[in-house]
Write an enzyme that holds these catalytic residues in place. Sequence first.
Site, mmCIF file in Angstrom:
data_model
loop_
_atom_site.group_PDB
_atom_site.id
_atom_site.type_symbol
_atom_site.label_atom_id
_atom_site.label_comp_id
_atom_site.label_asym_id
_atom_site.label_seq_id
_atom_site.Cartn_x
_atom_site.Cartn_y
_atom_site.Cartn_z
ATOM 1 N N TYR A 158 -50.865 90.391 -28.062
ATOM 2 C CA TYR A 158 -49.122 90.616 -27.669
ATOM 3 C C TYR A 158 -49.644 90.514 -26.163
ATOM 4 O O TYR A 158 -50.544 91.005 -25.527
ATOM 5 C CB TYR A 158 -49.397 92.057 -28.012
ATOM 6 C CG TYR A 158 -48.474 92.810 -27.726
ATOM 7 C CD1 TYR A 158 -47.202 92.408 -27.276
ATOM 8 C CD2 TYR A 158 -48.145 94.203 -28.107
ATOM 9 C CE1 TYR A 158 -46.004 93.267 -26.293
ATOM 10 C CE2 TYR A 158 -47.384 94.976 -27.290
ATOM 11 C CZ TYR A 158 -45.503 94.621 -27.083
ATOM 12 O OH TYR A 158 -45.388 95.237 -26.188
ATOM 13 N N THR B 104 -45.141 98.564 -27.366
ATOM 14 C CA THR B 104 -44.386 99.313 -25.808
ATOM 15 C C THR B 104 -43.516 99.992 -27.337
ATOM 16 O O THR B 104 -43.551 101.112 -26.680
ATOM 17 C CB THR B 104 -44.140 98.545 -25.739
ATOM 18 O OG1 THR B 104 -45.490 97.012 -24.754
ATOM 19 C CG2 THR B 104 -43.250 98.890 -24.156
ATOM 20 N N LYS C 126 -47.173 87.372 -29.290
ATOM 21 C CA LYS C 126 -46.544 87.709 -29.376
ATOM 22 C C LYS C 126 -46.165 87.751 -27.939
ATOM 23 O O LYS C 126 -46.843 88.471 -27.288
ATOM 24 C CB LYS C 126 -45.874 89.001 -30.041
ATOM 25 C CG LYS C 126 -44.642 89.693 -29.414
ATOM 26 C CD LYS C 126 -44.462 91.563 -29.230
ATOM 27 C CE LYS C 126 -43.379 92.018 -28.115
ATOM 28 N NZ LYS C 126 -43.338 93.495 -28.118
ATOM 29 N N TYR D 129 -55.308 97.885 -17.858
ATOM 30 C CA TYR D 129 -55.323 98.583 -16.299
ATOM 31 C C TYR D 129 -56.447 97.545 -15.843
ATOM 32 O O TYR D 129 -55.909 97.315 -14.349
ATOM 33 C CB TYR D 129 -55.953 99.907 -17.174
ATOM 34 C CG TYR D 129 -56.021 100.734 -15.503
ATOM 35 C CD1 TYR D 129 -55.216 100.931 -14.782
ATOM 36 C CD2 TYR D 129 -57.451 100.765 -14.997
ATOM 37 C CE1 TYR D 129 -55.237 102.043 -13.567
ATOM 38 C CE2 TYR D 129 -57.460 101.447 -13.707
ATOM 39 C CZ TYR D 129 -56.678 102.179 -13.153
ATOM 40 O OH TYR D 129 -56.900 103.082 -11.476
#
Length: 301
Positions: free
Chosen positions: A137, A48, A165, A111
């Site tokens: 993630y 990100t 993570k 999404y």
Amino acid sequence: MAGFSLNGIVTALVTPFSSSGEVDEESLREVVRFQLKNKVHGFFALGTTGMGPAMQTDQRKRIAELIVAETDRHVPVIVQVGASDPVASLELATHAEKIGASAIASLTPFYYHPGETAMVDYFSKLAKATALPIFIYNIPSNTGNNVNVNLLLKLSKIRNVVGIKDSSGDFSQLVGYLRAAPEGFSVMNGTDLYLFSALCAGVKGGVSASANVFPELFVGLYETYRKRELDEGAALQMKVHAIRTVTSEPPIAPLLEALRLRGLRSGLVKEPLRSMTPAETQNLRDSLSRILPDLNFRLVH
């Protein structure tokens, strides 16, 4: 996958861009060298903070190559390969292995809400595409899909899925991972705001966006945990909290501005994100100037 271990402070690297929207490669090299000089324990690329999901596949490949080369195997490099197109994720995973990355990480599909069966299928295909260790993630605020404890247990059975993570901001869920995960599975905290508490709870380390700017602070916090200096660790966590609070809006740009304030050439964010206004930059400088003196950090003029 036996033999791979990830511990300590792993910087979620920024990706600096030029005003024309191209990757500012020299600025990125400078940031990597700054991190290595300050003894971070690894890099998490193209997540990100690194704006991987906003980039073209070729850009992502080039950045991964640059980071792996600049790091020169001194610390692990985990390349985040999650993309809106699962085919692109598989291509990026294959590329990461080819260039010598230490591991890959992937966002869940995002999404859409495909359900647990589809998410297990996605990570299973990823595992077939590469022999590299794989980290899940989890950042449901961005993807819309949370990895709960039951899903984590299913994913942990996939051959080379070795860790997670977690950037959910859900400390209770994080503790649930620690209780339920199989032996040897790496749970990495991705939320700076409670890093020290997460370490005390049992995570292996933290993947940190704010470590881009203040790697010394985060490495120091990790060392206080290792030495069981709890009061000092709690005090440093308060500084981390203050820094994270003043560098959170607009997304990512304050990290680049703060790097500039520390004397690095750090580039710009990529659209659709925006750079800071002059007033916002001055406010950031003023806020950091109040936080940093007792940490012996100085800002350039």
